[in-house]
Design a protein around this motif. Structure first.
Motif, PDB file in Angstrom:
ATOM      1  N   ARG A 133       0.841  -1.202   0.000  1.00 39.36           N
ATOM      2  CA  ARG A 133       0.000   0.000   0.000  1.00 39.36           C
ATOM      3  C   ARG A 133       0.876   1.251   0.000  1.00 39.36           C
ATOM      4  NH1 ARG A 133      -5.429  -0.534   1.066  1.00 39.36           N
ATOM      5  NH2 ARG A 133      -6.109  -2.618   1.690  1.00 39.36           N
ATOM      6  N   ILE A 134       0.470   2.215  -0.826  1.00 38.83           N
ATOM      7  CA  ILE A 134       1.123   3.522  -0.863  1.00 38.83           C
ATOM      8  C   ILE A 134       0.030   4.575  -0.755  1.00 38.83           C
ATOM      9  CG2 ILE A 134       2.518   5.131  -2.218  1.00 38.83           C
ATOM     10  CD1 ILE A 134       3.805   2.739  -3.587  1.00 38.83           C
ATOM     11  N   ASN A 135       0.099   5.377   0.288  1.00 39.73           N
ATOM     12  CA  ASN A 135      -0.908   6.423   0.520  1.00 39.73           C
ATOM     13  C   ASN A 135      -2.327   5.864   0.482  1.00 39.73           C
ATOM     14  OD1 ASN A 135       1.151   8.403   0.672  1.00 39.73           O
ATOM     15  ND2 ASN A 135       1.140   8.638  -1.547  1.00 39.73           N
ATOM     16  N   GLY A 136      -2.484   4.674   1.069  1.00 37.31           N
ATOM     17  CA  GLY A 136      -3.813   4.077   1.176  1.00 37.31           C
ATOM     18  C   GLY A 136      -4.269   3.302  -0.044  1.00 37.31           C
ATOM     19  N   GLU A 137      -3.501   3.338  -1.123  1.00 35.92           N
ATOM     20  CA  GLU A 137      -3.884   2.628  -2.346  1.00 35.92           C
ATOM     21  C   GLU A 137      -3.111   1.318  -2.451  1.00 35.92           C
ATOM     22  OE1 GLU A 137      -3.541   5.004  -5.823  1.00 35.92           O
ATOM     23  OE2 GLU A 137      -4.981   6.511  -5.151  1.00 35.92           O
ATOM     24  N   THR A 138      -3.806   0.274  -2.885  1.00 32.65           N
ATOM     25  CA  THR A 138      -3.206  -1.054  -3.012  1.00 32.65           C
ATOM     26  C   THR A 138      -2.532  -1.209  -4.369  1.00 32.65           C
ATOM     27  OG1 THR A 138      -4.884  -2.009  -1.561  1.00 32.65           O
ATOM     28  CG2 THR A 138      -3.661  -3.541  -2.948  1.00 32.65           C
ATOM     29  N   HIS A 139      -1.314  -1.776  -4.352  1.00 34.40           N
ATOM     30  CA  HIS A 139      -0.556  -2.001  -5.587  1.00 34.40           C
ATOM     31  C   HIS A 139       0.022  -3.412  -5.571  1.00 34.40           C
ATOM     32  CE1 HIS A 139      -0.522   2.305  -6.684  1.00 34.40           C
ATOM     33  NE2 HIS A 139      -0.439   2.499  -5.368  1.00 34.40           N
ATOM     34  N   PRO A 140      -0.161  -4.171  -6.657  1.00 35.68           N
ATOM     35  CA  PRO A 140       0.474  -5.497  -6.745  1.00 35.68           C
ATOM     36  C   PRO A 140       1.992  -5.372  -6.776  1.00 35.68           C
ATOM     37  CG  PRO A 140      -1.206  -5.200  -8.459  1.00 35.68           C
ATOM     38  CD  PRO A 140      -0.955  -3.857  -7.859  1.00 35.68           C
ATOM     39  N   ILE A 141       2.660  -6.346  -6.205  1.00 34.09           N
ATOM     40  CA  ILE A 141       4.116  -6.381  -6.223  1.00 34.09           C
ATOM     41  C   ILE A 141       4.573  -7.205  -7.423  1.00 34.09           C
ATOM     42  CG2 ILE A 141       6.162  -7.245  -5.000  1.00 34.09           C
ATOM     43  CD1 ILE A 141       4.784  -6.478  -2.407  1.00 34.09           C
ATOM     44  N   SER A 142       5.513  -6.670  -8.185  1.00 32.59           N
ATOM     45  CA  SER A 142       5.970  -7.342  -9.399  1.00 32.59           C
ATOM     46  C   SER A 142       6.769  -8.596  -9.073  1.00 32.59           C
ATOM     47  CB  SER A 142       6.833  -6.385 -10.234  1.00 32.59           C
ATOM     48  OG  SER A 142       8.044  -6.091  -9.560  1.00 32.59           O
ATOM     49  N   ASP A 143       6.792  -9.513 -10.031  1.00 40.28           N
ATOM     50  CA  ASP A 143       7.606 -10.721  -9.876  1.00 40.28           C
ATOM     51  C   ASP A 143       9.092 -10.379  -9.901  1.00 40.28           C
ATOM     52  OD1 ASP A 143       5.397 -12.389  -9.706  1.00 40.28           O
ATOM     53  OD2 ASP A 143       5.346 -12.774 -11.861  1.00 40.28           O
ATOM     54  N   VAL A 144       9.449  -9.367 -10.696  1.00 39.28           N
ATOM     55  CA  VAL A 144      10.838  -8.904 -10.740  1.00 39.28           C
ATOM     56  C   VAL A 144      11.118  -8.135  -9.460  1.00 39.28           C
ATOM     57  CG1 VAL A 144      12.488  -7.423 -11.947  1.00 39.28           C
ATOM     58  CG2 VAL A 144      10.821  -8.772 -13.254  1.00 39.28           C
ATOM     59  N   TRP A 145      12.274  -8.387  -8.871  1.00 40.25           N
ATOM     60  CA  TRP A 145      12.629  -7.699  -7.628  1.00 40.25           C
ATOM     61  C   TRP A 145      14.105  -7.364  -7.632  1.00 40.25           C
ATOM     62  CZ3 TRP A 145      15.480 -10.558  -3.692  1.00 40.25           C
ATOM     63  CH2 TRP A 145      15.703 -11.909  -4.016  1.00 40.25           C
ATOM     64  N   GLY A 146      14.511  -6.470  -6.743  1.00 41.19           N
ATOM     65  CA  GLY A 146      15.894  -6.026  -6.726  1.00 41.19           C
ATOM     66  C   GLY A 146      16.573  -6.262  -5.395  1.00 41.19           C
ATOM     67  N   ASP A 163      20.410 -19.285  -4.020  1.00 40.27           N
ATOM     68  CA  ASP A 163      19.332 -19.907  -4.795  1.00 40.27           C
ATOM     69  C   ASP A 163      18.202 -18.919  -5.100  1.00 40.27           C
ATOM     70  OD1 ASP A 163      20.758 -22.295  -4.734  1.00 40.27           O
ATOM     71  OD2 ASP A 163      19.758 -22.987  -2.915  1.00 40.27           O
ATOM     72  N   PHE A 164      18.576 -17.793  -5.723  1.00 40.62           N
ATOM     73  CA  PHE A 164      17.562 -16.835  -6.163  1.00 40.62           C
ATOM     74  C   PHE A 164      16.772 -17.439  -7.324  1.00 40.62           C
ATOM     75  CE2 PHE A 164      20.799 -13.494  -4.695  1.00 40.62           C
ATOM     76  CZ  PHE A 164      20.174 -13.304  -3.475  1.00 40.62           C
ATOM     77  N   ASN A 165      15.586 -16.874  -7.571  1.00 39.94           N
ATOM     78  CA  ASN A 165      14.709 -17.462  -8.587  1.00 39.94           C
ATOM     79  C   ASN A 165      14.985 -16.983 -10.008  1.00 39.94           C
ATOM     80  OD1 ASN A 165      13.678 -14.866  -8.503  1.00 39.94           O
ATOM     81  ND2 ASN A 165      11.644 -15.440  -7.774  1.00 39.94           N
ATOM     82  N   GLY A 166      15.984 -16.125 -10.193  1.00 42.73           N
ATOM     83  CA  GLY A 166      16.328 -15.657 -11.537  1.00 42.73           C
ATOM     84  C   GLY A 166      15.588 -14.403 -11.945  1.00 42.73           C
ATOM     85  N   LYS A 167      14.680 -13.916 -11.101  1.00 42.94           N
ATOM     86  CA  LYS A 167      13.929 -12.700 -11.425  1.00 42.94           C
ATOM     87  C   LYS A 167      14.465 -11.477 -10.687  1.00 42.94           C
ATOM     88  CE  LYS A 167       9.751 -15.288 -12.556  1.00 42.94           C
ATOM     89  NZ  LYS A 167       8.306 -15.507 -12.299  1.00 42.94           N
TER      90      LYS A 167
END
Length: 208
Positions: A134-147, A164-168
């Motif tokens: 959530r950002i400022n009360g709004e819901t946002h999906p989290i991407s499969d790609v991560w950092g 053993d990272f998943n490659g994303k």
């Protein structure tokens, strides 16, 4: 002393650097700058529509709000030690449902959550529900790609013995970020954060 402080303020510095220079972040994530809306720190996690909950410690270090309204999560690991393959793989152990509460509370490390490592029970309960923030009360999906942002020395060890990272995952060097931002600009940023602060009153408020 100063060296020990950096991991604790690193997220604040990175949030400001990336919001000031989105092209820098876009380059490291290998996406178009126009796809980045803003960068936020310490975002909560939830499986929308699922009874599963996260405790208050399970937050995203950084979240990049993209134009498609998804959030690309970034885990910040600025320590020099404790991040060898064996240690990271322990952090990647599948998340489960905690046995210590009556609630469906997630037990597991952020690395495992972002790597989408869930045991069979947790996977069954969350089903097809999306991992969100959530950002400022709004819901946002989290991407499969991560950092992951880490030290050069840590990244070098991962190249020799990859966890053993998943490659994303996108692995980003903190040294590369700060050198690209510029030594003078970085020092000014740090100085600005700490200038004019009454540390005594901040840490020991009189009306507490």
């Amino acid at each position: 002393m100063i060296e020990e402080v950096f991991p604790h303020v690193g997220e604040i510095l990175l949030e400001r650097i990336f919001n000031e220079d989105k092209s820098l972040l876009a380059n490291f994530l290998e996406i178009e700058e126009s796809n980045i809306q803003s960068v936020h720190r310490q975002l909560p996690l939830e499986f929308v529509g699922s009874p599963v909950i996260f405790d208050g410690f399970s937050t995203l270090d950084l979240g990049v709000l993209l134009k498609n309204n998804k959030v690309l999560p970034i885990e910040v690991k600025l320590g020099r030690f404790g991040l060898a393959k064996a240690s990271v793989n322990k952090m990647l152990n599948p998340c489960s449902i905690s046995a210590h509460t009556s609630e469906y509370r997630v037990s597991g490390k952020l690395f495992a959550i972002l790597n989408r490592n869930y045991d069979s029970e947790l996977a069954k309960i969350v089903g097809n529900t999306e991992l969100c923030t959530r950002i400022n009360g709004e819901t946002h999906p989290i991407s499969d790609v991560w950092g992951v942002i880490a030290r050069d020395s840590v990244i070098s060890s991962w190249k020799k013995m990859p966890p053993d990272f998943n490659g994303k995952q996108k692995i980003i060097s903190i040294e590369s970020v700060c050198s690209s931002y510029g030594e003078h600009e970085f020092n000014n940023l740090v100085g600005g954060i700490f200038s004019g602060v009454n540390f005594y009153n901040t840490w020991f408020p009189q009306n507490a």
